[in-house]
Enzyme design. Structure first.
Site, PDB file in Angstrom:
ATOM      1  N   TYR A  65      82.997  97.106  20.203  1.00  0.00           N
ATOM      2  CA  TYR A  65      82.163  95.936  19.876  1.00  0.00           C
ATOM      3  C   TYR A  65      81.748  95.182  21.142  1.00  0.00           C
ATOM      4  CZ  TYR A  65      84.088  96.525  15.109  1.00  0.00           C
ATOM      5  OH  TYR A  65      84.481  97.013  13.891  1.00  0.00           O
ATOM      6  N   SER A 176      91.204 104.733  10.339  1.00  0.00           N
ATOM      7  CA  SER A 176      90.004 104.193   9.708  1.00  0.00           C
ATOM      8  C   SER A 176      89.059 105.336   9.378  1.00  0.00           C
ATOM      9  CB  SER A 176      89.317 103.203  10.663  1.00  0.00           C
ATOM     10  OG  SER A 176      88.144 102.691  10.093  1.00  0.00           O
ATOM     11  N   ARG A 286      79.326  80.351   6.185  1.00  0.00           N
ATOM     12  CA  ARG A 286      79.845  81.518   5.483  1.00  0.00           C
ATOM     13  C   ARG A 286      81.280  81.847   5.892  1.00  0.00           C
ATOM     14  NH1 ARG A 286      74.416  83.546   5.546  1.00  0.00           N
ATOM     15  NH2 ARG A 286      74.825  84.825   7.376  1.00  0.00           N
TER      16      ARG A 286
END
Length: 333
Positions: A65, A176, A286
């Site tokens: 990321y 994952s 959010r």
């Protein structure tokens, strides 16, 4: 853990569930992925700090990321100002596909620790069961623009992860995007020292993962659901045949009953069945909103009705790697 005990009350302060190795994972986590090309500097840091203030304790990140330094900075600032202690935070990092060869595993985890400036991560997972050519480039391609794959030996990679756990660099190990066959490869590995405690996969009301969930429960593996409220509509990696989840009439109408949004209902659904969720948002509203799922609970009938929404369609299909020998999504589960 077959199903959450009905007497187990999930609260904003405590929604942890046990992992098979004796550690605990909070069921509601905060995802930190942001496109490095479009996310402005400092956004991740501010979002993680807010998330910790709101009450999130499970932070999901990854080397790929390109923002772990900001995540680490946020965690350290929140420890320094007394909001949390290090042991209150559960950080999940991920081993990227260009670092599967055993000799690269520990140096890669150390790269994550250095970016975070932390001594250990709580969970470290193999991000994908597919290995790519090792090297500087995270997305290696040949001169024709084709991805360059690498021979995958998941058991050898896993042994290198076990050594990292034994060295104290990580508390728990998981995977994952693994299918049943790939999980069984590890579970049946001769001399297995540390079992995978979790499998992070796509999971939401349109893709409820009944068979994989059942298999994982029987093997004491917690499912961590990504895209738990659907995903962006970016056609480069998202399957647009799957309709927008949050517009679903059932989720909207159940939400109206509890004065909640369809997103909150979708999150509550998974958490209530013992599936951890890691919604990602950089919007302060959010981030706050997604955390407000502990002041209501769904009835058994509502849970069954939401389960029945399953369309068995993935949003995240990773078509660009579908010819990899270890591509996980050709199998039924």
């Amino acid at each position: 853990m077959s199903q959450l005990n009905s007497d187990m009350t999930l609260t904003t302060k405590n929604h942890r569930i046990p992992l098979s190795d004796g550690n605990y994972i909070p069921l509601l986590g905060f995802g930190t992925y942001g496109d490095p090309r479009t996310t402005s500097k400092g956004t991740t840091r501010e979002s993680v700090k807010l998330a910790i203030d709101v009450g999130y304790r499970h932070i999901d990140g990854a080397l790929v990321y390109f923002n772990e330094h900001e995540v680490g900075q946020a965690i350290r600032e929140k420890i320094a100002d007394g909001t949390v202690r290090r042991e209150d935070i559960f950080y999940c990092g991920k081993l990227w596909s260009t670092f599967h060869p055993p000799e690269l595993v520990r140096p890669t985890l150390e790269k994550t620790l250095k970016a975070l400036q932390l001594d250990y991560v709580d969970l470290y997972i193999i991000e994908l069961p597919m290995a790519f050519k090792p090297g500087e480039d995270f997305y290696p391609k040949d001169k024709n623009g084709k991805y360059i794959y690498h021979h995958t030996d998941l058991c050898a990679t896993w042994e290198a992860l076990e050594a990292c756990k034994d060295a104290g660099l990580v508390k728990s190990l998981g995977v994952s995007n693994f299918n049943r066959r790939q999980l069984e490869l590890l579970l049946n590995k001769p001399g297995l020292k540390h079992r995978p405690v979790s499998n992070q996969v796509e999971c939401h009301p349109y893709f409820t993962q009944p068979k994989l969930l059942d298999f994982c429960r029987k093997n004491d593996i917690v499912i961590v659901g990504y895209s738990p409220i659907g995903t962006s509509r970016d056609p480069s990696w998202v399957n647009l045949e799957c309709p927008p989840l949050l517009e679903d009439e059932l989720l909207v109408s159940i939400g109206e009953k509890y004065n909640k949004s369809s997103a909150q209902v979708a999150l509550r659904f998974n958490v209530q069945r013992g599936v951890a969720v890691i919604p990602k948002s950089f919007s302060p509203q959010r981030i706050t909103h997604n955390f407000q799922i502990f002041d209501f609970s769904l009835t058994e009938d509502e849970m069954k009705a939401i389960e029945a929404l399953n369309k068995n369609i993935r949003f995240v299909v990773l078509p660009m790697w579908s010819d990899h020998p270890e591509y996980p999504f050709h199998d039924e589960y």
